[in-house]
Design an enzyme around this catalytic site. Structure first.
Site, mmCIF file in Angstrom:
data_model
loop_
_atom_site.group_PDB
_atom_site.id
_atom_site.type_symbol
_atom_site.label_atom_id
_atom_site.label_comp_id
_atom_site.label_asym_id
_atom_site.label_seq_id
_atom_site.Cartn_x
_atom_site.Cartn_y
_atom_site.Cartn_z
ATOM 1 N N GLU A 273 -3.974 2.138 -7.248
ATOM 2 C CA GLU A 273 -4.437 3.282 -6.461
ATOM 3 C C GLU A 273 -3.507 4.479 -6.670
ATOM 4 O O GLU A 273 -2.450 4.570 -6.040
ATOM 5 C CB GLU A 273 -4.421 2.936 -4.971
ATOM 6 N N HIS B 34 0.847 -1.201 0.000
ATOM 7 C CA HIS B 34 0.000 0.000 0.000
ATOM 8 C C HIS B 34 0.884 1.254 0.000
ATOM 9 O O HIS B 34 1.919 1.296 0.663
ATOM 10 C CB HIS B 34 -0.933 0.010 1.221
HETATM 11 P P1 PGA Z 1 -9.539 6.323 -0.019
HETATM 12 O O1 PGA Z 1 -8.365 5.267 0.270
HETATM 13 O O2 PGA Z 1 -10.751 5.525 -0.448
HETATM 14 O O3 PGA Z 1 -9.745 7.036 1.301
HETATM 15 O O4 PGA Z 1 -9.062 7.228 -1.084
HETATM 16 C C1 PGA Z 1 -8.171 4.175 -0.582
HETATM 17 C C2 PGA Z 1 -7.011 3.323 -0.097
HETATM 18 O O5 PGA Z 1 -5.977 3.887 0.307
HETATM 19 O O6 PGA Z 1 -7.083 2.087 -0.121
#
Ligand code: PGA
Length: 229
Positions: free
Chosen positions: A157, A88
């Protein structure tokens, strides 16, 4: 579709329990082909029952030992946890996890048969350089990762879209997913400001196999609304 809730450093053991009870009631009407994952903080891991998979946000590559502040296999086995988030961007950027370390973690949990949601994402300055730079950056985050691992799920992401309320555009998501799928044929989630207002649009994009949700997953009404769209 896969719907994954990443609580990050939110919720306690008590509020997670209440959340899961409320979620289970809502999930009675979930479509059978959809799957739900919940990643609470480590202190809230427990023997929950329900129509979802419980995963861990992080763990160290050890059964047990002297790794102050970390948890290992022994603590995960207590709750039969076999799913983990690896890579992540908050762990890469804030906790300083380098690709080599992430690779080791990936390999360890792969050896132990875990389902791994492997996260990748580019910072804004790379996105501003255009699609080619983005893909090059993202593919470099697979260095040392066995992308043929049968229990691998990838989550794209963009860092600039996480927790900012500003999701990537439909076009950015579609193009990035299409480019990634040329190299990596695994379920591919999108994450970054996914919320009830944009869930339909995002899950309708070709090449999106699910979503990883942070902020908008913290409230059970909001998360279940997304699962049940
Ligand atoms: P968010 O986070 O939905 O608050 O943008 C997503 C994540 O980091 O998995």
């Amino acid at each position: 579709m896969i719907f994954a809730a990443n609580f990050k450093t939110n919720h306690t053991r008590a509020t997670t329990k209440a959340y899961i009870e409320a979620l289970n009631e809502k999930l009675f009407t979930k479509r059978v082909q959809d799957s739900v994952y919940i990643f609470p903080p480590s202190t809230a891991l427990d023997h929950y029952k329900g129509n979802f998979t419980l995963g861990v946000q992080n763990a160290y590559m050890t059964r047990n030992g002297a790794y102050t502040g970390e948890i290992g296999l022994e603590q995960l086995e207590e709750f039969s946890i076999k799913t983990i988030l690896v890579g992540h961007s908050e762990r890469r950027e804030i906790l300083g996890e380098k690709q080599e370390f992430i690779t080791e973690k990936f390999s360890y949990f792969k050896e132990h048969g875990f389902e791994i949601i492997y996260c990748i994402g580019e910072p804004l300055e790379i996105r501003e350089q255009g699609d080619e730079a983005v893909i090059e950056y993202l593919l470099a985050q697979f260095e040392g990762i066995d992308t043929s691992y049968e229990k691998l799920i990838v989550a794209y992401e963009p860092i600039w879209a996480i927790g900012t309320g500003r999701s990537a555009t439909t076009e950015e998501i579609e193009n990035t997913h299409a480019a990634l799928k040329k190299t990596i044929q695994k379920p591919l989630l999108y994450g970054g400001s996914v919320k009830p207002e944009n869930i339909k649009e995002i899950t309708n994009i070709r090449g999106v196999d699910g979503v990883l949700v942070g902020s908008a997953s913290l409230d059970v009404e909001s998360f279940s609304k997304m699962v049940l769209i």
